[in-house]
Design an enzyme around this catalytic site. Structure first.
Site, PDB file in Angstrom:
ATOM      1  N   HIS A 134       0.720  -1.183  -0.040  1.00 50.58           N
ATOM      2  CA  HIS A 134      -0.102  -0.251  -0.160  1.00 50.58           C
ATOM      3  C   HIS A 134       0.972   1.453   0.114  1.00 50.58           C
ATOM      4  O   HIS A 134       0.830   2.237  -0.910  1.00 50.58           O
ATOM      5  CB  HIS A 134      -0.842   0.289   0.641  1.00 50.58           C
ATOM      6  CG  HIS A 134      -1.650   1.282   1.440  1.00 50.58           C
ATOM      7  ND1 HIS A 134      -3.244   1.170   0.838  1.00 50.58           N
ATOM      8  CD2 HIS A 134      -1.346   2.736   2.164  1.00 50.58           C
ATOM      9  CE1 HIS A 134      -3.397   3.006   2.016  1.00 50.58           C
ATOM     10  NE2 HIS A 134      -2.161   3.250   2.506  1.00 50.58           N
ATOM     11  N   GLU A 135       1.950   1.265   0.849  1.00 46.38           N
ATOM     12  CA  GLU A 135       3.075   2.590   1.163  1.00 46.38           C
ATOM     13  C   GLU A 135       3.065   2.625  -0.574  1.00 46.38           C
ATOM     14  O   GLU A 135       3.583   4.097  -0.868  1.00 46.38           O
ATOM     15  CB  GLU A 135       3.718   1.830   2.237  1.00 46.38           C
ATOM     16  CG  GLU A 135       3.098   2.835   3.247  1.00 46.38           C
ATOM     17  CD  GLU A 135       2.389   3.250   3.824  1.00 46.38           C
ATOM     18  OE1 GLU A 135       2.774   4.912   3.193  1.00 46.38           O
ATOM     19  OE2 GLU A 135       0.909   3.444   4.343  1.00 46.38           O
ATOM     20  N   HIS A 138       1.703   4.278  -2.799  1.00 45.47           N
ATOM     21  CA  HIS A 138       1.693   6.037  -2.523  1.00 45.47           C
ATOM     22  C   HIS A 138       2.948   6.760  -3.279  1.00 45.47           C
ATOM     23  O   HIS A 138       2.466   7.091  -3.546  1.00 45.47           O
ATOM     24  CB  HIS A 138       1.011   5.676  -1.254  1.00 45.47           C
ATOM     25  CG  HIS A 138       0.284   6.121  -0.341  1.00 45.47           C
ATOM     26  ND1 HIS A 138      -0.680   7.080  -1.029  1.00 45.47           N
ATOM     27  CD2 HIS A 138      -0.240   5.354   1.083  1.00 45.47           C
ATOM     28  CE1 HIS A 138      -1.890   6.614   0.003  1.00 45.47           C
ATOM     29  NE2 HIS A 138      -1.751   5.698   0.843  1.00 45.47           N
ATOM     30  N   GLU A 193      -5.913   6.874  -1.449  1.00 44.34           N
ATOM     31  CA  GLU A 193      -5.920   5.425  -0.419  1.00 44.34           C
ATOM     32  C   GLU A 193      -6.452   4.381  -1.381  1.00 44.34           C
ATOM     33  O   GLU A 193      -5.563   2.933  -0.978  1.00 44.34           O
ATOM     34  CB  GLU A 193      -6.423   6.159   1.014  1.00 44.34           C
ATOM     35  CG  GLU A 193      -6.376   7.210   1.567  1.00 44.34           C
ATOM     36  CD  GLU A 193      -5.009   6.228   1.892  1.00 44.34           C
ATOM     37  OE1 GLU A 193      -4.577   5.317   1.937  1.00 44.34           O
ATOM     38  OE2 GLU A 193      -4.286   7.310   2.378  1.00 44.34           O
TER      39      GLU A 193
HETATM   40 ZN   LIG Z   1      -2.533   5.825   2.391  1.00 45.11          ZN
END
Ligand SMILES: [Zn+2]
Length: 259
Positions: A134-135, A138, A193
Site C-alpha cells: 500500500h505504501e 503512494h 487510498e
Molecule cells: Zn494510504
C-alpha cells in the site's frame, strides 16, 4: 510528548489513519509551529527540490524516532520481509522499523518506508507486506511527492527558508518540525487510498503472498478503531475523512475472492 491531536493528524500521511493513535509515541515534529500556516498556491518546487526535502525529512524522522537496531527482532523480521523488494516496481526503497507502539507505517517520496513496531506486533508477515505494498502505491502514484510539496508550500519552513537565501533544502531543526506538522495535515484523498490499497493487493498477488492479507489487515484496524471509539478515546476527524477500515477490508476481500 505528542498531544493526541498531532498524532491523529499524523495518521493522514500514513496508511492507517484512525487506527493508530491512542498510545502513539510517534514523533512527527518538534512542536515548534504556532499555527497560521501560509498556504501558497503557486507550487514552484522542482522534482529535485522535493527529493531533497524528502531526504532531509526522512533523516530527521530517523533521528527523532527510535529506529530499531539491526539486531532487534523487528529489524530482523522487516529485513527478511523486504530484502527482495528494495527495487520493487522500479522504485528505490529503504526500510526501517521504529520501536514505537503505534499501529502505523508510512512512506516518503524518496522511497523511505517506515513501519512501527506496534503494527508489526499485531500483523502477520503477509499483512505487513500488504501494508508495505500500500505504501509503495503512494510512492509509485506520486501521492507522497505531492503531499511533501503541499506540506512544504503550506509550512512555515518555506517562509523562513526563502527569507534566508531562497534555497530549498538544508532546513533547520524547527523548519523540519514545521514541515512535519504540515505533512501530517496533508491528507490523501479516498481515491488515492483506494488506489494504494489496490497496489498493495497487486503486490501480494504478484509475489505469491496471501492475497487475503489486505482484508485481514484492515479488519484488525477496524477492530482497533471500534475499540477506540467505544472507549471514548477519540472521535477523530480521520474517521470521517478516511475510508473506513471495514469498507476497505470488504473491498479487498471481494477482490481476493475473485481470484
Ligand atoms: Zn494510504
Amino acid at each position: 510528548m505528542m498531544n493526541s491531536k498531532k498524532i491523529i493528524l499524523a495518521g493522514a500521511i500514513l496508511i492507517l489513519g484512525s487506527a493508530t493513535l491512542v498510545k502513539a509515541q510517534f514523533k512527527i515534529n518538534a512542536r515548534t509551529v504556532t499555527g497560521g500556516a501560509d498556504v501558497v498556491k503557486a507550487a514552484t518546487l522542482t522534482d529535485a527540490d522535493v527529493a531533497k526535502l524528502c531526504l532531509e525529512y526522512a533523516k530527521w524522522m530517523d533521528e527523532h524516532n527510535p529506529v530499531a537496531p539491526a539486531d532487534s527482532k523487528y529489524a530482523i523480521r522487516l529485513k527478511q520481509l523486504t530484502d527482495k523488494h528494495v527495487n520493487e516496481s522500479g522504485l528505490n526503497l529503504n526500510f526501517k522499523a521504529y520501536l514505537v507502539k503505534d499501529v502505523n507505517a508510512f512512506a516518503l517520496a524518496d522511497g523511505s518506508v517506515r513501519v512501527c513496531a506496534g503494527l508489526m506486533d499485531i500483523m502477520t508477515d503477509d499483512e505487513i507486506l500488504g501494508v508495505i505494498g500500500h505504501e509503495m502505491g503512494h510512492v509509485k502514484n506520486k501521492d507522497s511527492k505531492d503531499a511533501m510539496k503541499t506540506a512544504y508550500m503550506a509550512s512555515a519552513a518555506r517562509k523562513v527558508a526563502s527569507s534566508q537565501d531562497g534555497a530549498v533544502g538544508y532546513l533547520s531543526e524547527s523548519q523540519l518540525g514545521a514541515l512535519g506538522e504540515s505533512l501530517a495535515n496533508a491528507q490523501f484523498s479516498q481515491g488515492q487510498e483506494k488506489s494504494a490499497d489496490d497496489n498493495g493487493f497487486e503486490f501480494l498477488k504478484k509475489n505469491n503472498y496471501n492475497v487475503l492479507a489486505m482484508s485481514t489487515a484492515f479488519r484488525k484496524l477496524a477492530a482497533i478503531e471500534k475499540e477506540n471509539v467505544s472507549s471514548g478515546k477519540k472521535k477523530s476527524q480521520i474517521l470521517s475523512s478516511h475510508p473506513d477500515s471495514e469498507k476497505r477490508a470488504e473491498r479487498m476481500e471481494k477482490r481476493a475472492k475473485e481470484q
